[in-house]
Scaffold this motif. Sequence first.
Motif, mmCIF file in Angstrom:
data_model
loop_
_atom_site.group_PDB
_atom_site.id
_atom_site.type_symbol
_atom_site.label_atom_id
_atom_site.label_comp_id
_atom_site.label_asym_id
_atom_site.label_seq_id
_atom_site.Cartn_x
_atom_site.Cartn_y
_atom_site.Cartn_z
ATOM 1 N N SER A 155 0.808 -1.225 0.000
ATOM 2 C CA SER A 155 0.000 0.000 0.000
ATOM 3 C C SER A 155 0.842 1.278 0.000
ATOM 4 N N ILE A 156 2.183 1.155 0.069
ATOM 5 C CA ILE A 156 3.022 2.332 -0.172
ATOM 6 C C ILE A 156 2.959 2.716 -1.643
ATOM 7 N N ASN A 157 2.518 1.809 -2.482
ATOM 8 C CA ASN A 157 2.254 2.100 -3.890
ATOM 9 C C ASN A 157 0.939 2.878 -3.952
ATOM 10 N N PRO A 158 0.961 4.121 -4.403
ATOM 11 C CA PRO A 158 -0.264 4.946 -4.369
ATOM 12 C C PRO A 158 -1.420 4.372 -5.170
ATOM 13 N N ASP A 159 -1.136 3.533 -6.140
ATOM 14 C CA ASP A 159 -2.212 2.936 -6.930
ATOM 15 C C ASP A 159 -3.069 1.996 -6.079
ATOM 16 N N ARG A 160 -2.462 1.405 -5.062
ATOM 17 C CA ARG A 160 -3.217 0.536 -4.165
ATOM 18 C C ARG A 160 -4.298 1.317 -3.427
ATOM 19 N N ILE A 161 -3.939 2.454 -2.880
ATOM 20 C CA ILE A 161 -4.901 3.273 -2.137
ATOM 21 C C ILE A 161 -6.012 3.749 -3.068
ATOM 22 N N GLU A 162 -5.639 4.109 -4.288
ATOM 23 C CA GLU A 162 -6.625 4.561 -5.265
ATOM 24 C C GLU A 162 -7.669 3.477 -5.531
ATOM 25 N N GLY A 163 -7.223 2.256 -5.687
ATOM 26 C CA GLY A 163 -8.172 1.171 -5.947
ATOM 27 C C GLY A 163 -9.052 0.877 -4.747
ATOM 28 N N GLN A 164 -8.461 0.940 -3.565
ATOM 29 C CA GLN A 164 -9.211 0.585 -2.354
ATOM 30 C C GLN A 164 -10.275 1.616 -1.987
ATOM 31 N N LYS A 165 -10.139 2.836 -2.468
ATOM 32 C CA LYS A 165 -11.147 3.853 -2.145
ATOM 33 C C LYS A 165 -12.508 3.530 -2.757
ATOM 34 N N THR A 166 -12.535 2.602 -3.723
ATOM 35 C CA THR A 166 -13.806 2.247 -4.360
ATOM 36 C C THR A 166 -14.784 1.613 -3.383
ATOM 37 N N GLY A 167 -14.268 1.083 -2.261
ATOM 38 C CA GLY A 167 -15.171 0.542 -1.254
ATOM 39 C C GLY A 167 -16.115 1.606 -0.724
ATOM 40 N N ALA A 168 -15.607 2.821 -0.553
ATOM 41 C CA ALA A 168 -16.445 3.935 -0.096
ATOM 42 C C ALA A 168 -17.492 4.288 -1.142
ATOM 43 N N PHE A 169 -17.102 4.249 -2.407
ATOM 44 C CA PHE A 169 -18.056 4.552 -3.478
ATOM 45 C C PHE A 169 -19.220 3.554 -3.432
ATOM 46 N N GLU A 170 -18.905 2.287 -3.276
ATOM 47 C CA GLU A 170 -19.948 1.270 -3.243
ATOM 48 C C GLU A 170 -20.905 1.469 -2.077
ATOM 49 N N LEU A 171 -20.359 1.861 -0.934
ATOM 50 C CA LEU A 171 -21.212 2.067 0.241
ATOM 51 C C LEU A 171 -22.200 3.208 0.014
ATOM 52 N N VAL A 172 -21.710 4.309 -0.493
ATOM 53 C CA VAL A 172 -22.593 5.454 -0.739
ATOM 54 C C VAL A 172 -23.622 5.106 -1.813
ATOM 55 N N ASP A 173 -23.186 4.427 -2.854
ATOM 56 C CA ASP A 173 -24.118 4.037 -3.917
ATOM 57 C C ASP A 173 -25.209 3.113 -3.376
ATOM 58 N N ALA A 174 -24.853 2.208 -2.468
ATOM 59 C CA ALA A 174 -25.816 1.242 -1.939
ATOM 60 C C ALA A 174 -26.761 1.867 -0.924
ATOM 61 N N LEU A 175 -26.226 2.734 -0.056
ATOM 62 C CA LEU A 175 -27.023 3.324 1.023
ATOM 63 C C LEU A 175 -27.721 4.617 0.599
ATOM 64 N N GLY A 176 -27.256 5.218 -0.482
ATOM 65 C CA GLY A 176 -27.800 6.502 -0.915
ATOM 66 C C GLY A 176 -27.202 7.666 -0.158
ATOM 67 N N GLU A 177 -26.277 7.388 0.742
ATOM 68 C CA GLU A 177 -25.647 8.400 1.587
ATOM 69 C C GLU A 177 -24.489 7.747 2.327
#
Length: 346
Positions: A155-177
């Motif tokens: 995860s010192i590779n910045p691309d790793r953090i970029e990919g993992q942030k998609t978990g937050a996107f999925e949560l907001v998309d699923a919950l609407g908030e």
Amino acid sequence: MSQWKGLLNEFGDWLDLRGVDTPITLMEGNTPLVPAHYLSERLGAEVFLKIEGANPTGSFKDRGMTMAISKAKAAGAKTVICGSTGNTSAAAAAFAAKADMACVVLVPEGKIALGKLAQAIMYGAEVVQIRGNFDRALSLARELTQHIPITIVNSINPDRIEGQKTGAFELVDALGEAPDILAIPVGNAGNITAYWRGFTQYHTAGKATKLPKMWGFQAAGSAPIVLGHRVDDPETIATAIRIGNPASWAPALLAVDESHGAIRAVTDEEILSAWAWLAKTEGVFCEPASAATIAGLIKFGVPANSKVVCVLTGNGLKDPDTAVNSASAPIVLDASLESLLTHLSK
């Protein structure tokens, strides 16, 4: 009904994919968000479980690895390397295999769960066990990149953090908030950093009207952020977070500070108790490190009626030995109807 296309295709507009023509994907992401009825009742809140163990290699690491391997492949890399407590090695090996790349993984001797070791071996990685802990493995992996043409995918590779942030996107998309609280295990601290980045990015774009408090949980025997200093010999039953000097320490603290959250510690006993309770009530079997979130919520409580998401980072089958060793031995009976009837009638 359209088929899920993997994170880089589904969230490509939110990621830096310059140079990537063909994403390396195992159709990761789109993991279940399960209402936790019994835990909700126990806490007096609305609690959901984000089942990251449903990813292709059984952990959240696939989110970052699809990005890291895709970018490495696009840049012409032939070999990748990581230091790992297990999940990173499994994900790196699987995605490297998919990309037709070589993979080297450095793991602490005798400190990696059997299920994770089996994965790295079967995916074809060169597995090297070192006489040292994860922090030493990561340090060696970093040093090797200075001497041979090899790309690090920790995860010192910045691309790793970029990919993992998609978990937050999925949560907001699923919950609407966004939820009120995001509870997450903290080992190398990349995931809490990544989720916060995803939440803030969605919030800035107007796709969420609020931001969650980020609650991280470390194992008491491996809690450098809670203690405020590195731990030279971290110990915990939760091998995935047995890390004494997190690579993303500073950004994790920033995420906690900006979100008005907290990082706290739970004991191995609390982790094991929560782990077993979750499986027996909610029917969800996660790995011990994931159960740190459940243990933390039970230990510290949450505001009444709040909406909480627990990120369960890995599948319970990653660590079968701990599961079997922590439970009572199965009863043995004669193979007869009479024996079964006698036992079940008690």
